[in-house]
Write an enzyme that holds these catalytic residues in place. Sequence first.
Site: not given
Length: 291
Positions: A94, A104, A252
């Site tokens: 970003h 991405h 996670r």
Amino acid sequence: MNAAAVRAYLTDLQDRIVAQLEALDDRHFGRDEWVRPEGGGGVSRILEGGKLLERGGVGFSHVTGTKLPPSASAHRPGIAGRPWEAMGVSLVFHPRNPHIPTVHMNVRFFLAGDVWWFGGGMDLTPYYPVEEDCAHFHQANRAGLAPWPGLHARFKKQCDDYFFLKHRNEPRGIGGTFFDDYSEQGFEHSFAVMRAIGDAFLPAYVPIIERRRETPYGERERDFQAYRRGRYVEFNLVWDRGTLFGLQSGGRAESILMSLPPIVRWRYDWKPEPGSPEAKLYEVLVPPRDW
């Protein structure tokens, strides 16, 4: 089949991308090594508050489990309940400057007994689109897949279809390439295709950074960037398969959600003023183009 070779490629890819972006931002990515209690672990590389990147994350993970989550076994019921392992590199950048698109990229490998497949791709999400940059990104993707005629057109269509916000009836960005559940023509071929996607990332994105990083911007552009980042958040939390798989498999959360932008805004039923620079984005997004 050589899972060790896949892992070696992925860890090297993470290192190469981090090194290039550190050189561009003149700042270092933090390194967070983690262990997953259910099996496996990974390395999250994160940069926040940089001159170039407001937030950037490049994650490597290699996780294992004894029972597949629903998001991984729904399309192949025969592997439900098997031991499995998954490894991949996933990144989202970003940038601070709204004239540099968000990007991405993900490449991954999945294995459950004698069943395996590759997946991945990359896509570009501009805020103030420059046609030269959009065309360059797609041309770099096309060049990476040039050894296999027809594959780029197929993966581009899959990308346009996948990165689409059904609840908004609009694309997230201008697409790129996307493939999943890919095991055609044997392991070596499929692995080569995955490597081609991973290796095409820096040539696809770095020239755009270099062209746009000094473009002036102000509060208006930052405000629109924050508004459009809301679409990014909506896609990742509602539709993204990788996010869903990671959370369902006990992954996670910090590493899975590091793809989210640091500053986001939503407005009720907002529309850009016709003819404005902000309106140009919607002209580029719909319909998908053959760049």
